[in-house]
Scaffold this active site. Sequence first.
Site, PDB file in Angstrom:
ATOM      1  N   GLY A   1      38.334  18.588 -41.673  1.00  0.00           N
ATOM      2  CA  GLY A   1      38.703  17.134 -41.886  1.00  0.00           C
ATOM      3  C   GLY A   1      37.144  16.305 -41.661  1.00  0.00           C
ATOM      4  O   GLY A   1      36.195  16.855 -41.152  1.00  0.00           O
ATOM      5  N   VAL A   2      37.354  15.181 -41.988  1.00  0.00           N
ATOM      6  CA  VAL A   2      36.252  14.207 -41.754  1.00  0.00           C
ATOM      7  C   VAL A   2      36.092  13.855 -40.257  1.00  0.00           C
ATOM      8  O   VAL A   2      37.032  13.886 -39.652  1.00  0.00           O
ATOM      9  CB  VAL A   2      36.572  12.901 -42.551  1.00  0.00           C
ATOM     10  CG1 VAL A   2      35.290  12.038 -42.346  1.00  0.00           C
ATOM     11  CG2 VAL A   2      36.632  13.333 -44.150  1.00  0.00           C
ATOM     12  N   GLY A   3      35.008  13.754 -39.706  1.00  0.00           N
ATOM     13  CA  GLY A   3      34.592  13.462 -38.356  1.00  0.00           C
ATOM     14  C   GLY A   3      33.909  14.322 -37.631  1.00  0.00           C
ATOM     15  O   GLY A   3      33.421  15.429 -38.073  1.00  0.00           O
ATOM     16  N   SER A   4      33.474  13.941 -36.502  1.00  0.00           N
ATOM     17  CA  SER A   4      32.364  14.622 -35.621  1.00  0.00           C
ATOM     18  C   SER A   4      32.865  15.850 -35.330  1.00  0.00           C
ATOM     19  O   SER A   4      32.406  16.910 -35.154  1.00  0.00           O
ATOM     20  CB  SER A   4      31.796  13.393 -34.496  1.00  0.00           C
ATOM     21  OG  SER A   4      31.092  12.445 -34.908  1.00  0.00           O
ATOM     22  N   VAL A   5      34.137  15.863 -34.723  1.00  0.00           N
ATOM     23  CA  VAL A   5      34.762  17.061 -34.033  1.00  0.00           C
ATOM     24  C   VAL A   5      34.791  18.203 -35.086  1.00  0.00           C
ATOM     25  O   VAL A   5      34.425  19.400 -34.961  1.00  0.00           O
ATOM     26  CB  VAL A   5      36.060  16.769 -33.474  1.00  0.00           C
ATOM     27  CG1 VAL A   5      36.534  18.074 -32.897  1.00  0.00           C
ATOM     28  CG2 VAL A   5      35.690  15.995 -32.366  1.00  0.00           C
TER      29      VAL A   5
ATOM     30  N   GLU B   1      38.281  18.651 -49.044  1.00  0.00           N
ATOM     31  CA  GLU B   1      38.059  17.422 -49.682  1.00  0.00           C
ATOM     32  C   GLU B   1      36.738  16.896 -49.486  1.00  0.00           C
ATOM     33  O   GLU B   1      36.370  16.052 -50.420  1.00  0.00           O
ATOM     34  CB  GLU B   1      39.375  16.275 -49.214  1.00  0.00           C
ATOM     35  CG  GLU B   1      39.433  16.180 -47.866  1.00  0.00           C
ATOM     36  CD  GLU B   1      40.384  15.107 -47.377  1.00  0.00           C
ATOM     37  OE1 GLU B   1      41.463  14.935 -48.182  1.00  0.00           O
ATOM     38  OE2 GLU B   1      40.299  14.728 -46.034  1.00  0.00           O
TER      39      GLU B   1
ATOM     40  N   ASN C   1      42.407   5.530 -38.477  1.00  0.00           N
ATOM     41  CA  ASN C   1      41.993   5.877 -39.704  1.00  0.00           C
ATOM     42  C   ASN C   1      43.438   6.398 -40.191  1.00  0.00           C
ATOM     43  O   ASN C   1      44.353   6.908 -39.649  1.00  0.00           O
ATOM     44  CB  ASN C   1      41.225   7.194 -39.627  1.00  0.00           C
ATOM     45  CG  ASN C   1      39.718   6.652 -38.974  1.00  0.00           C
ATOM     46  OD1 ASN C   1      39.384   5.602 -38.989  1.00  0.00           O
ATOM     47  ND2 ASN C   1      39.540   7.697 -38.193  1.00  0.00           N
TER      48      ASN C   1
ATOM     49  N   GLY D   1      43.650  13.445 -46.120  1.00  0.00           N
ATOM     50  CA  GLY D   1      44.227  14.647 -46.600  1.00  0.00           C
ATOM     51  C   GLY D   1      44.815  15.612 -45.615  1.00  0.00           C
ATOM     52  O   GLY D   1      45.179  16.803 -46.082  1.00  0.00           O
TER      53      GLY D   1
END
Lengths: 505, 505
Positions: free
Chosen positions: A264-268, A289, A379, A383
């Site tokens: 997924g999107v994001g720093s973690v 994605e 947010n 997806g």
Amino acid sequence: MDEQRIRCSDLRARVLSADEAQAYIRDGMTVAVSGFTKSGDAKAVLQALAARVQRTGDPLKINLLSGASLGETDAIAAKAGIIRSRAPYQSEPVLRNSINRGEVKYTDQHLSHTAEYVRSGCLGEIDLAIIEATAITETGGIVPTTSVGNSPIFVERAKQVIVEINVNTPAEYEGLHDIYLPAGRPNRAPIPITRPADRIGTPYIPCDPAKIIGVVFSTLADTPSSIVPADHDTQRMAEYILEFFDHEVRHGRLPNHLAPLQSGVGSVSNAVLSGLAASRFENLEIYTEVMQDAVFELFGAEKIAFASASSFTLSQRMARHVNDNLARYRDKLVLRPQEISNHPEVVRRLGVIAMNTALEVDIYGNVNSTHVNGTHMMNGIGGSGDFARNAGLTIFVTKSIAKGGRISSVVPFVPHVDHTEHDVDVLVTEQGIADVRGLAPRDRALTIIQNLAHPDYKEALLEYFKRASQHGGHTPHLLTEALRWHQRYVETGDMRVRQLAKVTG
Amino acid sequence: MDEQRIRCSDLRARVLSADEAQAYIRDGMTVAVSGFTKSGDAKAVLQALAARVQRTGDPLKINLLSGASLGETDAIAAKAGIIRSRAPYQSEPVLRNSINRGEVKYTDQHLSHTAEYVRSGCLGEIDLAIIEATAITETGGIVPTTSVGNSPIFVERAKQVIVEINVNTPAEYEGLHDIYLPAGRPNRAPIPITRPADRIGTPYIPCDPAKIIGVVFSTLADTPSSIVPADHDTQRMAEYILEFFDHEVRHGRLPNHLAPLQSGVGSVSNAVLSGLAASRFENLEIYTEVMQDAVFELFGAEKIAFASASSFTLSQRMARHVNDNLARYRDKLVLRPQEISNHPEVVRRLGVIAMNTALEVDIYGNVNSTHVNGTHMMNGIGGSGDFARNAGLTIFVTKSIAKGGRISSVVPFVPHVDHTEHDVDVLVTEQGIADVRGLAPRDRALTIIQNLAHPDYKEALLEYFKRASQHGGHTPHLLTEALRWHQRYVETGDMRVRQLAKVTG
């Protein structure tokens, strides 16, 4: 330059300035734009529209559809007050605040679903599609830039199309994309992807040139991604996941090269994926994605055989590297429509390993990804549901605490559910990892509390669970206390009881 | 009789009594049985096991996997205390009570997911599969009876197999089934179903005869379904849905013959489907998990062209009719593995219209299908999530009140979420219908309250929503009050405020 960028000669006469193009947008229109997680978004025309509305004070509001989040254009449009409704995703603070104030009507959707809703007609007609492109082919085909998103379905369904040719994008983007749209029902065939590397469509978005009412040249860059580097906690989380993969390989439940990875999107998520660079795993495949920086770090470490996504979302430094080295990545990457990158059919077939970030999880494994305190949109779900529901292995990651310990990310009861416990296989915090596959809820609760909760909250969670269990049930809860931790945070700024004692006692 | 029922001659020597067969089951084993919503379940051996344990007092507990619910065998096994853990579905009161007391560890799963979990190995090894059959073919192939469920994957993965041949099932069942299992990953191909009528597999479950350690003859009938006839309320709900279908056809969003229909198990869903008999719609197709009586009523009304499912779940009368008229239905029906009947890939491709029953819905459209007051398991989630997430159109139905009005099925906040608002298109009660596709949450709330809530609760819901909205947010809530209606019901037996006033004032 025009001739290379606009190879369909008829369209060269339709070049407009962004300001001329924005005049086509009228109050109440549904405008559908390219853009997925701040990449490849149509920027020039919407920004010109926002400027016009701010200049003239004309009352104008549009229904704005996209692939996912736009870059700063979401903020500019929200500030100008031109968004009546917005779907299917956002992650921009200014827009988010407008949504939470009830000024913008935001519909949060699974990112694979939006194309189906558009196709069915239930979101109404699309008056205008605005698509950022690298070039237009001889037949009017639109070559996207750093994302594909929902652009193919928007172009197919929109009454009119404006193309924003971003002249700062390398011509070598052409050939990176694979555009395929499922047919309308009932004549739909299987999607013929059986490997992440399969190409099944065209390298451009087919478009009747007669629909293209304007071509705008733009030089506006994508808003760069602001990935926070891995820290001690995210490194530990990555380590737990790598150990778990090792364990699964040893038990014959995963092959040596694992399964196609989604992150997924994001720093973690980015940090977790980065962790694979130092692992023993090789020949990995990505079916995701968004390709963040970590994907290219893994390419650098020669860990990845192929990567498929719907967009690049990169830091400025990594975007420069990719643009300068496109020849190197050409045969190793593909960008697809989000309907395909996130399609349940393909995700399930490939047995993707899905790794996404949770805001918080409850003791039974339900996940809140979107709503702070159950009410305020952070947010969108993006997806994560497309992948979590259909993956071969579904992992959610979150730090066990937030706000310096004033928030526990493991709670008795999540005040908003995006992913039910049915869709959650493994949970990870910096405290540990919980493999809850096949566990009944009461066992799941003990595993989650013991393995994932921060020491500051563990005892309180255990105590809640034990008292709740005295009342029986499959998923024991105390209805009067289930949401109390969140309520306490709203009232005192701290989920912990002793803070409450200070305030009330 | 043996020769027709056991065509594989080697196996004729392995005929056992049920009591002999049950002796193979030892404490701690994982036993996987045929059976889907009380149909085609292996009955004789488990009942003999329960009798032995009750007779001898031997301590013995098994992990019991199935397709979905078994008939009275679930109750008999629960009463005998022989179930340590149970998955993936149940709907039986005795078993349910054991689960809610924490005596049976129950794992509730999406019905399309169980086969994947078994395949991956994360549920452990299957020691023994027990499969009810009509016959065994020359090669050891097992011809199922009234359901397919998870039997194919159980037979493939189990160390040993016992076949229960139900001699009361007509030999003409052979040919009704279509057995297809997706390959293991990474070599999995698309599932080649593009119409409900497509046959893609074999009419029997392939099985190495060497794995079959026993064949038991049985005469035990399926537990009949106890469908409640349509009442005034369910008829109105059916009418709203038919009007909605008409509306969608007029607007070009559905074709004249609609799309393949899925209908959940239960009286309300059955009544809604029955409503189609008197409609103008023809040449309908069914792609569902369970054929209830209504499907055969629609066949009788010549409304259905073809029906695909994983089981029949019929009243005694309708079961007799179907058995007596198999020749008539032979080319119009297929029974598939639940992994295929419920597969996201096929459901999404076909654009199924999914109609399932909710226990309750909240003002934003989240659905609780399973847990009374958020804690006590009623029925499992079953296939509702497989269909709701992936359908072309997702409808949930529920009466607006229950328990003579003491419960509102439209509540501020559901205390358990099985289906998030992302997966819900249309909601129906006897009060009306709410089409929430594309609506932002605050608009969704007003539509749901106005169209669906019972008059006794409408004002209180509106008042909750209005006060919550004053605090802002994308999905406004009052955390201190969100669960109060349920709490009030637990304390006073009535969700309505005036009852609380009586008790506390």
